[in-house]
Write an enzyme that holds these catalytic residues in place. Structure first.
Site, PDB file in Angstrom:
ATOM      1  N   GLY A  13       1.301  -0.903  -0.002  1.00  0.00           N
ATOM      2  CA  GLY A  13       0.342  -0.103  -0.021  1.00  0.00           C
ATOM      3  C   GLY A  13       0.966   0.948  -0.280  1.00  0.00           C
ATOM      4  N   ILE A  14       0.471   2.336   1.060  1.00  0.00           N
ATOM      5  CA  ILE A  14       1.460   3.728   1.050  1.00  0.00           C
ATOM      6  C   ILE A  14       2.240   3.060   1.672  1.00  0.00           C
ATOM      7  CG2 ILE A  14       1.339   6.118   1.866  1.00  0.00           C
ATOM      8  CD1 ILE A  14      -1.821   5.663   2.702  1.00  0.00           C
ATOM      9  N   ALA A  83       3.641   1.719   9.151  1.00  0.00           N
ATOM     10  CA  ALA A  83       2.470   0.197   9.674  1.00  0.00           C
ATOM     11  C   ALA A  83       0.943   0.814  10.515  1.00  0.00           C
ATOM     12  CB  ALA A  83       3.457  -0.283  10.548  1.00  0.00           C
ATOM     13  N   ILE A  85      -3.413  -0.734  11.016  1.00  0.00           N
ATOM     14  CA  ILE A  85      -4.125  -1.834  11.263  1.00  0.00           C
ATOM     15  C   ILE A  85      -5.467  -1.127  11.252  1.00  0.00           C
ATOM     16  CG2 ILE A  85      -3.342  -3.835  11.300  1.00  0.00           C
ATOM     17  CD1 ILE A  85      -4.502  -3.948  14.948  1.00  0.00           C
ATOM     18  N   ASP A  88     -12.313  -2.742  13.066  1.00  0.00           N
ATOM     19  CA  ASP A  88     -13.254  -1.592  12.618  1.00  0.00           C
ATOM     20  C   ASP A  88     -15.291  -1.834  12.989  1.00  0.00           C
ATOM     21  OD1 ASP A  88     -12.024  -0.095  11.070  1.00  0.00           O
ATOM     22  OD2 ASP A  88     -13.184   0.394   9.116  1.00  0.00           O
ATOM     23  N   GLN A 141     -14.641   9.189  12.727  1.00  0.00           N
ATOM     24  CA  GLN A 141     -15.625   7.864  11.775  1.00  0.00           C
ATOM     25  C   GLN A 141     -15.593   7.192  12.587  1.00  0.00           C
ATOM     26  OE1 GLN A 141     -16.464   7.838   9.431  1.00  0.00           O
ATOM     27  NE2 GLN A 141     -16.121   6.580   7.535  1.00  0.00           N
ATOM     28  N   TYR A 147      -9.638   3.353  16.106  1.00  0.00           N
ATOM     29  CA  TYR A 147      -8.382   4.105  15.047  1.00  0.00           C
ATOM     30  C   TYR A 147      -8.080   5.433  15.065  1.00  0.00           C
ATOM     31  CZ  TYR A 147      -6.285   3.782  10.177  1.00  0.00           C
ATOM     32  OH  TYR A 147      -5.754   4.639   9.401  1.00  0.00           O
TER      33      TYR A 147
END
Ligand code: CAA
Length: 240
Positions: A13-14, A83, A85, A88, A141, A147
């Site tokens: 990913g990023i 890094a 994770i 949710d 969110q 998170y």
């Protein structure tokens, strides 16, 4: 040999886009990963970028990993704490393990890695640290109390460490991406994601390379006056 850059979660990913962009910019890059050996080996074969495996939530593993990298490649000048994770879940359903796992990995991991490199950077009077936040740490969110708390915490950690480190030639900044085309975002339910994209003025997900671009900018030798900043890269979704 260029400066040594360590990118956590640097094979996907990023993180992968950042590892590759730093490699192209002349850095000696080491990409860490947590679990997927086959993927990491494929990344190494494709890019030639060195990979190392450890759990960033493990303080001793971070110290040992950084020491090994320094012995093999030279002292770590650039740290990208990428890094992270997600797990949710709305808070009224969240068990304490789910809370702790995300806090320990995303926020604890950022501390562990900063702690492992900071004394050497102070001694050498040079360092560049970029910590990955998130638009959701800024806006909040639904379903992400763990998170968002970790990502907001990273901003406080980074600002404080920036103040402590400024006199030693070390900068500490946050890059806060919006929704990016990665495996992490692919886990979001399609209907939820569609609404998020519709509410993003640019009208699409970011590409990982678009986030990496800012990270490469921030870690440059001549970026020494940029510290304690949060760079929001979210397609206009949240104007911090
Ligand atoms: N916004 C508003 N309301 C929502 C909602 C949302 N995103 N998600 C669920 N609800 C509502 C439901 O409609 C339902 O309402 P009623 O009770 O009135 O019927 C109620 O909340 C359900 O609540 P639950 O506790 O049962 O929630 P759930 O289990 O259905 O959903 C969730 C929880 C799957 C986490 C869901 O909220 C969700 O998908 N949230 C978004 C997660 C997200 O965006 N994650 C980003 C991952 S990528 C990333 O994090 C990278 C980055 O940095 C950007």
């Amino acid at each position: 040999m260029g400066r040594v850059a360590l990118v956590t979660g640097g094979t996907e990913g990023i993180g992968a886009a950042t590892s590759e962009a730093l490699g192209q910019a002349g850095y000696t890059v080491v990409a860490t990963y947590g679990h997927d050996d086959a993927h990491a080996q494929a990344f190494l074969a494709r890019t030639g970028i060195a990979v190392r495996k450890w759990d960033i939530a493990d303080f001793a593993a971070c110290a040992a990993g950084v020491a090994e990298v320094a012995g093999r490649f030279g002292p770590v000048d650039v740290l990208v704490n990428n890094a992270g994770i997600t797990a949710d879940c709305t808070l009224h359903k969240m068990d304490v393990q789910t809370w702790r796992r995300v806090i320990d990995t995303n926020l604890g991991g950022c501390f562990n890695m900063c702690r492992a490199v900071i004394e050497g950077m102070r001694e050498r009077r040079f360092g560049r640290i970029v910590n990955l936040g998130s638009v959701n740490g800024q806006s909040g969110q639904f379903g992400q109390t763990n998170y968002a708390a970790a990502k907001a915490g990273i901003v406080g950690l980074s600002k404080s460490l920036a103040l402590e480190s400024a006199s030693r030639g070390i900068t500490v900044n946050v890059v806060a991406p919006g929704y990016t085309d990665t495996a992490m975002v692919a886990h979001v339910a399609p209907a939820v994601l569609q609404k998020i994209v519709e509410a993003t003025p640019v009208g699409r997900l970011a590409s990982p390379a678009e986030i990496a671009r800012a990270i490469v900018f921030l870690v440059a030798d001549d970026a020494g006056f940029i510290t304690g900043a949060t760079f929001s890269i979210n397609g206009g979704r949240y104007l911090a």
